[in-house]
Design a protein around this motif. Structure first.
Motif, short mmCIF file in Angstrom:
data_model
loop_
_atom_site.label_atom_id
_atom_site.label_comp_id
_atom_site.label_asym_id
_atom_site.label_seq_id
_atom_site.Cartn_x
_atom_site.Cartn_y
_atom_site.Cartn_z
N ALA A 87 -47.17 -31.77 -2.31
CA ALA A 87 -47.99 -31.04 -3.27
C ALA A 87 -48.73 -29.90 -2.58
O ALA A 87 -49.33 -30.09 -1.52
N THR A 88 -48.70 -28.74 -3.19
CA THR A 88 -49.41 -27.59 -2.65
C THR A 88 -50.81 -27.53 -3.24
O THR A 88 -51.13 -28.22 -4.20
N ALA A 89 -51.63 -26.67 -2.66
CA ALA A 89 -52.99 -26.47 -3.19
C ALA A 89 -52.94 -25.97 -4.64
O ALA A 89 -53.79 -26.34 -5.46
N GLU A 90 -51.93 -25.18 -4.97
CA GLU A 90 -51.79 -24.67 -6.34
C GLU A 90 -51.52 -25.81 -7.33
O GLU A 90 -52.03 -25.81 -8.45
N VAL A 91 -50.72 -26.77 -6.94
CA VAL A 91 -50.42 -27.92 -7.79
C VAL A 91 -51.69 -28.72 -8.05
O VAL A 91 -51.97 -29.12 -9.19
N VAL A 92 -52.47 -28.95 -7.02
CA VAL A 92 -53.71 -29.71 -7.16
C VAL A 92 -54.70 -28.95 -8.05
O VAL A 92 -55.33 -29.55 -8.93
N GLN A 93 -54.82 -27.65 -7.86
CA GLN A 93 -55.73 -26.84 -8.68
C GLN A 93 -55.28 -26.84 -10.14
O GLN A 93 -56.10 -26.94 -11.05
N ASP A 94 -53.98 -26.70 -10.38
CA ASP A 94 -53.45 -26.72 -11.75
C ASP A 94 -53.78 -28.04 -12.42
O ASP A 94 -54.19 -28.08 -13.59
N SER A 95 -53.62 -29.12 -11.70
CA SER A 95 -53.94 -30.44 -12.23
C SER A 95 -55.42 -30.53 -12.58
O SER A 95 -55.79 -31.06 -13.63
#
Length: 122
Positions: free
Chosen positions: A98-106
């Motif tokens: 998981a990238t930082a973008e995936v975590v932020q989107d979540s």
């Protein structure tokens, strides 16, 4: 609103269908969630506790490629003792890709879901 795994309170969910299991709240049951953007995810209910007021579900598959190989979500309800309110905790364990973008989107999708849930309960 949370227990049957329909996510019907969420403004981004178009529909949810149980695809395996005998009841929607049966541990091990699979649910296909269709989002308004057309994407479809299949999730499996992994844990459900009336006593501890939580559920956990994992992402099993998606019709479209996902930016992460796996995710397990936990939703827990906690009683606020000084009022008749309930605190909702929703966390996700992502696979190591998981990238930082995936975590932020979540994070942003959960914040939107909390608003939708508050509106549904109002």
């Amino acid at each position: 609103l949370i227990r049957p795994m329909t996510l019907s309170f969420s403004s981004i969910v178009a529909s949810s269908t149980m695809t395996s299991g005998t009841t929607p709240d049966q541990v091990g049951s699979n649910h296909t969630i269709t989002y308004k953007d057309g994407s479809k995810w299949t999730v499996r209910l992994c844990e459900l506790s009336d006593l501890d007021t939580f559920l956990s579900y994992e992402l099993v598959s998606s019709e479209d490629p996902l930016p992460v190989s796996g995710a397990i979500h936990h939703i827990r309800l906690r009683s606020v003792t000084s009022s008749s309110q309930t605190y909702i905790e929703w966390d996700t364990e992502f696979a190591s890709d998981a990238t930082a973008e995936v975590v932020q989107d979540s994070k942003f999708k959960k914040l939107e879901a909390f608003k939708d849930l508050a509106a549904a309960l109002a």
